[in-house]
Each structure stands twice: as structure tokens, then as C-alpha cells.
Design a protein around this motif. Structure first.
Motif, PDB file in Angstrom:
ATOM      1  N   PRO A  73       0.810  -1.233   0.000  1.00 51.61           N
ATOM      2  CA  PRO A  73       0.000   0.000   0.000  1.00 51.61           C
ATOM      3  C   PRO A  73       0.837   1.274   0.000  1.00 51.61           C
ATOM      4  N   LEU A  74       2.038   1.222   0.609  1.00 54.06           N
ATOM      5  CA  LEU A  74       2.875   2.425   0.707  1.00 54.06           C
ATOM      6  C   LEU A  74       3.423   2.861  -0.640  1.00 54.06           C
ATOM      7  N   GLN A  75       3.274   2.030  -1.665  1.00 54.22           N
ATOM      8  CA  GLN A  75       3.752   2.403  -2.996  1.00 54.22           C
ATOM      9  C   GLN A  75       2.727   3.249  -3.752  1.00 54.22           C
ATOM     10  N   PHE A  76       1.574   3.533  -3.148  1.00 53.83           N
ATOM     11  CA  PHE A  76       0.495   4.236  -3.821  1.00 53.83           C
ATOM     12  C   PHE A  76       0.144   5.521  -3.067  1.00 53.83           C
ATOM     13  N   PRO A  77      -0.317   6.531  -3.789  1.00 50.36           N
ATOM     14  CA  PRO A  77      -0.640   7.809  -3.133  1.00 50.36           C
ATOM     15  C   PRO A  77      -1.748   7.633  -2.093  1.00 50.36           C
ATOM     16  N   ARG A 208      19.159  -1.188 -10.030  1.00 49.64           N
ATOM     17  CA  ARG A 208      19.805   0.008 -10.587  1.00 49.64           C
ATOM     18  C   ARG A 208      19.199   1.276 -10.000  1.00 49.64           C
ATOM     19  N   LEU A 209      17.895   1.266  -9.793  1.00 50.83           N
ATOM     20  CA  LEU A 209      17.229   2.440  -9.226  1.00 50.83           C
ATOM     21  C   LEU A 209      17.625   2.673  -7.766  1.00 50.83           C
ATOM     22  N   ASN A 261      12.231   8.302  -7.018  1.00 49.01           N
ATOM     23  CA  ASN A 261      11.590   7.633  -5.882  1.00 49.01           C
ATOM     24  C   ASN A 261      10.233   7.054  -6.265  1.00 49.01           C
ATOM     25  N   GLU A 262       9.455   7.833  -7.028  1.00 47.68           N
ATOM     26  CA  GLU A 262       8.142   7.345  -7.450  1.00 47.68           C
ATOM     27  C   GLU A 262       8.292   6.165  -8.401  1.00 47.68           C
TER      28      GLU A 262
END
Length: 409
Positions: A73-77, A208-209, A261-262
Motif C-alpha cells: 500500500p505504501l507504494q500508492f498515493p 539500478r534504481l 523515488n516514485e
């Protein structure tokens, strides 16, 4: 996938619950729950587009215990989703910690299909909504819990509201949100999506990111080798930026607009989906491979010809133009609608849609070589002052590059 509206007492739509659907039938076919939720999230945000799907209202999504542990869930606004905690997740200190963290990050949390179990009461300070299935729990039984939770600011949502009498009685008891067939059945929402390829590991890209000083140029090149990921990135960049959106010129530009980051968050979601082997079935794979290969050839050929024509500053845009040129064939939608939705730069749109603009000479050369129109290619080369052998070498190099990228040889 499907969506079902959620209403307030005035029957205004306040959000949509999103459901996984495997085909045209309006039902869940028993797919692995983790996989189903990932499908819903990726289809909503990266294939269909969350703005298009929910009209700016929050979407309610069920999260399994595994996905909560992965902190998906933390990957979404926070403003875009309501985190529904499934009734199958037992009360524990771990769950309490998860809810506390989500609440501190600004997320709205709902208990799904709550069964009036007193052991869950320690969660209530962090819960915003409690969903009660009226086919399983009577309104009278829910009333005692409602009295306890009201002073904590918890609101109650009545599910499976199928008659006007149920709606009226639930509203009278204190329910403020409603969902069910009385208002609307879940509506199937279809959109064509490109299949995941096997040419790029999302875990490798995520690595890589995650470097201390990620190389944007190299990351853009990695993404450019995967047409499905390129398409998802363009959709994502446009779904996350609401106002004053710049026209996208290249993959590198899309990365800069979105932010490392996004992008890292979203690649981690895709990498997690990769674990569930969500790849296109073998029967469909070869159909897409030929079109994708041609898209790559066009993109690379446009980029290489840009060097010959003095478009050094536009090579990335020319590459993007080439790989976008067959999206209408892959997605079975008008190309004008796709390019507009992806917010592609006007120079690219002018060439692909209207055969006008400064990029047209590049695209025309590629088109001639692709179809074997050698006389027309020779006339173009003469007009542009280009050596035919150098132009042909660019196209040959593009073919070899596309073959290498897809691992066909």
C-alpha cells in the motif's frame, strides 16, 4: 476488472471498490488473492489509468496479509486508495503496527466484512471505516459496536444493500456509506494492456534504481528495451501528475517528470508481480512478439537517422516516436486516443497522426525501408543530402539491435 460505486446517505458517489475479474463474466474466479490484488492495482494505475477509472475519487482495494507485509500500500498515493484489511487477517500486534504505520502516512484504512469481533477493538483508533456485510450481520447486532466506535471517529459502511428497506434502516441506525446491488452491480471495466515481456527483469531494474547515484541515462535505456514497461511508465507519469502536465518527449523525460523515488515504488510493485509469473500465455506471445519487434526496429532506426539529419538533441524523442507508432495495433484503440492519453509531445503526434512536422522526414525514411520502397527512399535521400548506404546501414543496425534486445538470436 470491475468497479462498484460507494454512496453516502444522499446517494452521492464517494469512491469505488475495485475487483479482479478474469474475463467477461462478472465474478471472481478464485485466482490467488495476492495475484488478484496486484492485477487490480497495476491495471488501475498503469494500464487503464486511475483518473479515468475513478474520476478522481478514492478506490477501495483489498490487501492480503502477504501484501501488507511487503508494504505494497505504501507504494500508492494516500489520497488515491483506501486500504481494506481483509477479514481473513487475524488480529495481532503485527497488524496493529501495520495500521499505525499506514495511519501515520496519511492512508485511509477500512476493515472489510467486519464480523463484530471484540479482539479487533484495539485497531479502532487507527481505522477510518468499518464495512459490514448486511447479509451476514444484522443491523441491530452492529449497533453496539457503532456506539463504541463513534467517539473514535470511525464511520460505518453497509455492504450488500439490496433493498430500499435495508438502505433506510441502515441509514437510520447510523451507517453513513452504502454499497450493494440496490445502487449498482459491479461494472466490468475493460482496457487493452500490453503483456509483460521476459526481456527485462524488474528486479534488476529495481537494483539500478536503488543505487546511491542512479544513472538516469542507463535506466532509460533499460526501460526502452521493454515496450510494455515503456507504455506503463507513460501511463503512470500521466496518472500521477494532475495539473500543468508537460508533453512527454522521451523515456528519460518521463522518468524526470515522475521522479526516481516514485518510479522505484512502481517498479517494486511490478517486481512483486513478476514473482507470480504474470506473463502472457504462450499462445498469444508470438502474436505480440512480431509487432513489438517491428516497434523496436522503428524506434532505433528513427534514433539512428536522427544523428544523420542533425537531430542530436531529439534522438530520444525519435526513439519514442518509433516505438509508439504501433500501439494502436497492440492495444486495438485509435492511435490518436492513445497518444493523447499518454500526453505524448506534439512533434511526435504531428508525425504519427497527421504526417506533418519536422520529424516526418525521419519516419518517411524508415517507412520506405520497412516496405522496400527503394526508389522513394532514394529520392528522399537525394533531397536530404544523405548517402543511401548510410541510411540503409542505420536500418540494418536497428534490426540487429532489436533482435539482440529481445534475445531472439
Amino acid at each position: 476488472m470491475a468497479r462498484q460505486p460507494i454512496f453516502d446517505v444522499e446517494r452521492n458517489v464517494v469512491g469505488y471498490e475495485l475487483f479482479y475479474r478474469s474475463g467477461k463474466g462478472n465474478f471472481y474466479d478464485g485466482l490467488n488473492e495476492d495475484q488478484a490484488t496486484l492485477e487490480v492495482l497495476i491495471n488501475s494505475f498503469m494500464n487503464i489509468g486511475i483518473e479515468k477509472l475513478t474520476n478522481g475519487k478514492p478506490c477501495f482495494v483489498n490487501f492480503t496479509e502477504n501484501l501488507l507485509k511487503y508494504e505494497v500500500p505504501l507504494q500508492f498515493p494516500p489520497a488515491a486508495i483506501v486500504v481494506e484489511i481483509l477479514e481473513t487477517i487475524s488480529m495481532s500486534n503485527w497488524l496493529l503496527s501495520v495500521c499505525r504505520k499506514l495511519k501515520s502516512r496519511g492512508y485511509t484504512i477500512a476493515l472489510d466484512d467486519f464480523v463484530l469481533d471484540g479482539s479487533y477493538l484495539p485497531l479502532f483508533p487507527y481505522i477510518d471505516l468499518v464495512k459490514v456485510d448486511l447479509s451476514r450481520v444484522s443491523i441491530q447486532d452492529a449497533s453496539s459496536f457503532m456506539k463504541i466506535s463513534n467517539r473514535l471517529g470511525v464511520k460505518w459502511l453497509a455492504e450488500k444493500v439490496e433493498t430500499y428497506e435495508q438502505f433506510w434502516r441502515a441509514a437510520e441506525m447510523g451507517f453513513v456509506y452504502f454499497q450493494g446491488f440496490f445502487f449498482s452491480k459491479p461494472v466490468i471495466y475493460r482496457d487493452k494492456a500490453l503483456p509483460f515481456s521476459s526481456y527485462l527483469s524488474y528486479w534488476a531494474l529495481l537494483g539500478r534504481l536503488s543505487e546511491d547515484d542512479p544513472n538516469i541515462h542507463e535506466i532509460a535505456e533499460m526501460i526502452e528495451r521493454d515496450l510494455a514497461l515503456t507504455y506503463r511508465l507513460l501511463k503512470l507519469a500521466n496518472s500521477m501528475i494532475v495539473s500543468h502536465r508537460p508533453k512527454i518527449k522521451s523515456i528519460r523525460h518521463a522518468i524526470m517528470v515522475l521522479g526516481i523515488n516514485e518510479l522505484k515504488k512502481w517498479i517494486s510493485v511490478l517486481a512483486l508481480q513478476e514473482l507470480y509469473d504474470l506473463h502472457v500465455q504462450d499462445g498469444q506471445k508470438h502474436l505480440y512478439e512480431e509487432i513489438v519487434t517491428l516497434s523496436f526496429i522503428r524506434g532505433k532506426a528513427c534514433e539512428l537517422l536522427g544523428d544523420l539529419l542533425g537531430y542530436e538533441q531529439d534522438k530520444a524523442s525519435l526513439f519514442l516516436m518509433g516505438i509508439c507508432s504501433l500501439l494502436d495495433v497492440l492495444l486495438h484503440q485509435p492511435l490518436s486516443e492513445i497518444l493523447d492519453e499518454l500526453n505524448i509531445h506534439d512533434d511526435i503526434q504531428a508525425c504519427l497522426l497527421h504526417k506533418t512536422g519536422r520529424f516526418c522526414v525521419v519516419y518517411d525514411l524508415v517507412w520506405c525501408m520497412e516496405r522496400g520502397e527503394w526508389e522513394q527512399m532514394a529520392r528522399l535521400c537525394g533531397r536530404l543530402g544523405l548517402m543511401e548506404d548510410k541510411v540503409l546501414s542505420c536500418y540494418q543496425e536497428a534490426i540487429e539491435w532489436a533482435v539482440r534486445v529481445q534475445g531472439i538470436l
